[in-house]
Design an enzyme around this catalytic site. Structure first.
Site, short mmCIF file in Angstrom:
data_model
loop_
_atom_site.label_atom_id
_atom_site.label_comp_id
_atom_site.label_asym_id
_atom_site.label_seq_id
_atom_site.Cartn_x
_atom_site.Cartn_y
_atom_site.Cartn_z
N GLU A 290 -7.21 25.85 4.15
CA GLU A 290 -6.18 26.33 5.07
C GLU A 290 -6.88 27.02 6.23
O GLU A 290 -7.89 27.69 6.03
CB GLU A 290 -5.27 27.38 4.41
CG GLU A 290 -4.34 26.83 3.37
CD GLU A 290 -4.82 27.17 1.98
OE1 GLU A 290 -5.59 28.13 1.84
OE2 GLU A 290 -4.43 26.47 1.04
N TYR B 212 -13.54 21.17 11.58
CA TYR B 212 -13.05 20.40 10.43
C TYR B 212 -12.64 18.98 10.86
O TYR B 212 -12.93 18.01 10.15
CB TYR B 212 -11.87 21.12 9.76
CG TYR B 212 -12.18 22.55 9.32
CD1 TYR B 212 -13.40 22.87 8.75
CD2 TYR B 212 -11.26 23.58 9.48
CE1 TYR B 212 -13.69 24.18 8.35
CE2 TYR B 212 -11.53 24.88 9.08
CZ TYR B 212 -12.76 25.17 8.53
OH TYR B 212 -13.03 26.46 8.14
C1 LIG Z 1 -15.70 28.13 12.88
C2 LIG Z 1 -17.17 28.55 12.94
C3 LIG Z 1 -17.68 28.74 11.52
C4 LIG Z 1 -17.98 27.43 13.62
O1 LIG Z 1 -19.35 27.78 13.52
P1 LIG Z 1 -20.44 27.30 14.63
O2 LIG Z 1 -21.78 27.51 14.06
O3 LIG Z 1 -20.14 27.91 15.95
O4 LIG Z 1 -20.09 25.73 14.70
P2 LIG Z 1 -21.07 24.54 15.15
O5 LIG Z 1 -21.98 25.00 16.26
O6 LIG Z 1 -21.72 23.96 13.95
O7 LIG Z 1 -20.03 23.51 15.75
C5 LIG Z 1 -19.66 22.32 15.05
C6 LIG Z 1 -18.44 21.70 15.71
O8 LIG Z 1 -17.33 22.58 15.60
C7 LIG Z 1 -16.51 22.50 16.79
N1 LIG Z 1 -16.51 23.82 17.41
C8 LIG Z 1 -17.17 24.92 16.99
N2 LIG Z 1 -16.91 25.97 17.80
C9 LIG Z 1 -16.04 25.52 18.75
C10 LIG Z 1 -15.37 26.14 19.85
N3 LIG Z 1 -15.56 27.43 20.15
N4 LIG Z 1 -14.54 25.38 20.59
C11 LIG Z 1 -14.34 24.07 20.30
N5 LIG Z 1 -14.96 23.43 19.27
C12 LIG Z 1 -15.79 24.15 18.50
C13 LIG Z 1 -17.14 21.44 17.65
O9 LIG Z 1 -16.56 20.19 17.29
C14 LIG Z 1 -18.59 21.48 17.20
O10 LIG Z 1 -19.25 20.27 17.42
P3 LIG Z 1 -20.01 20.01 18.84
O11 LIG Z 1 -20.91 21.18 19.06
O12 LIG Z 1 -20.73 18.72 18.58
O13 LIG Z 1 -18.92 19.92 19.86
C15 LIG Z 1 -17.34 29.86 13.77
O14 LIG Z 1 -16.66 29.71 15.01
C16 LIG Z 1 -16.88 31.12 13.09
O15 LIG Z 1 -17.61 31.76 12.33
N6 LIG Z 1 -15.62 31.52 13.36
C17 LIG Z 1 -15.08 32.78 12.79
C18 LIG Z 1 -14.74 32.62 11.34
C19 LIG Z 1 -13.69 31.53 11.12
O16 LIG Z 1 -12.78 31.37 11.91
N7 LIG Z 1 -13.85 30.80 10.02
C20 LIG Z 1 -12.94 29.74 9.66
C21 LIG Z 1 -11.90 30.25 8.75
S1 LIG Z 1 -10.85 28.91 8.18
#
Ligand SMILES: CC(C)(COP(=O)(O)OP(=O)(O)OC[C@H]1O[C@@H](n2cnc3c(N)ncnc32)[C@H](O)[C@@H]1OP(=O)(O)O)[C@@H](O)C(=O)NCCC(=O)NCCS
Length: 152
Positions: A106, A118
């Site tokens: 979720e 995702y």
């Molecule tokens: C969600 C989260 C874990 C992503 O981590 P991250 O290390 O920044 O992600 P990545 O660099 O591996 O990105 C992978 C893909 O995710 C997507 N993505 C990640 N951040 C994004 C952003 N700010 N905007 C749009 N797409 C994004 C993109 O598709 C990206 O692929 P690309 O770089 O080839 O475009 C991070 O933003 C986070 O910790 N958020 C706060 C906690 C949270 O919300 N957790 C999820 C709870 S369900």
């Protein structure tokens, strides 16, 4: 992923995880919730380390053939460098080794970075849980990845 390695959650990670958690989630897990993952019978919980420093973490519960992703976060100063994707890949690989063939989670309807991550992996939104999150009554999007062998 270059410079990042993945280890199982250990007691020593909980302090640094709490620092990231408080900066990452509007409704952070408690220390106790993370401690419960240390010896969760159906859990897989991994920590990403860069030069020995915790830079992210992710967990899932494997129930029958389903991997239910319970949490993921990356240090805000280390985002958008592939750690989140690498964490998910590693988590689901370990879940597969425990018998999972599919995965669900979720996510807050307004959490675009997570939803994009995702979707990029092949998860699809299949429904909404209305007002699921007690803190702000935000809807949850329920997502499924039906075949872990088809991760994109
Ligand atoms: C969600 C989260 C874990 C992503 O981590 P991250 O290390 O920044 O992600 P990545 O660099 O591996 O990105 C992978 C893909 O995710 C997507 N993505 C990640 N951040 C994004 C952003 N700010 N905007 C749009 N797409 C994004 C993109 O598709 C990206 O692929 P690309 O770089 O080839 O475009 C991070 O933003 C986070 O910790 N958020 C706060 C906690 C949270 O919300 N957790 C999820 C709870 S369900």
């Amino acid at each position: 992923m270059k410079g990042v390695r993945f280890v199982e959650l250990a007691e020593e990670h909980i302090g640094p995880i709490m620092e990231i958690e408080k900066r990452s989630q509007s409704s952070p897990w408690s220390e106790r919730s993370f401690r419960n993952e240390l010896d969760h019978a159906h859990g897989v919980f991994i920590v990403a380390l860069a030069d020995g420093t915790v830079v992210g973490y992710a967990g899932a519960w494997v129930l029958a053939d389903e991997a239910h992703v319970t949490t993921i976060a990356v240090d805000p100063d280390r985002r958008l460098s592939g750690i989140g994707r690498a964490l998910m890949d590693e988590l689901l690989e370990r879940a597969k080794n425990l018998g999972a063939t599919c995965s669900t989670l979720e996510v807050r309807a307004g959490n675009e970075p997570a939803i994009k991550l995702y979707e990029a992996m092949g998860y699809v939104g299949v429904g909404l849980r209305k007002k699921y999150y007690p803190d702000n009554k935000e809807d949850a999007v329920v997502m499924w990845l039906y075949d872990l062998d088809k991760i994109q």
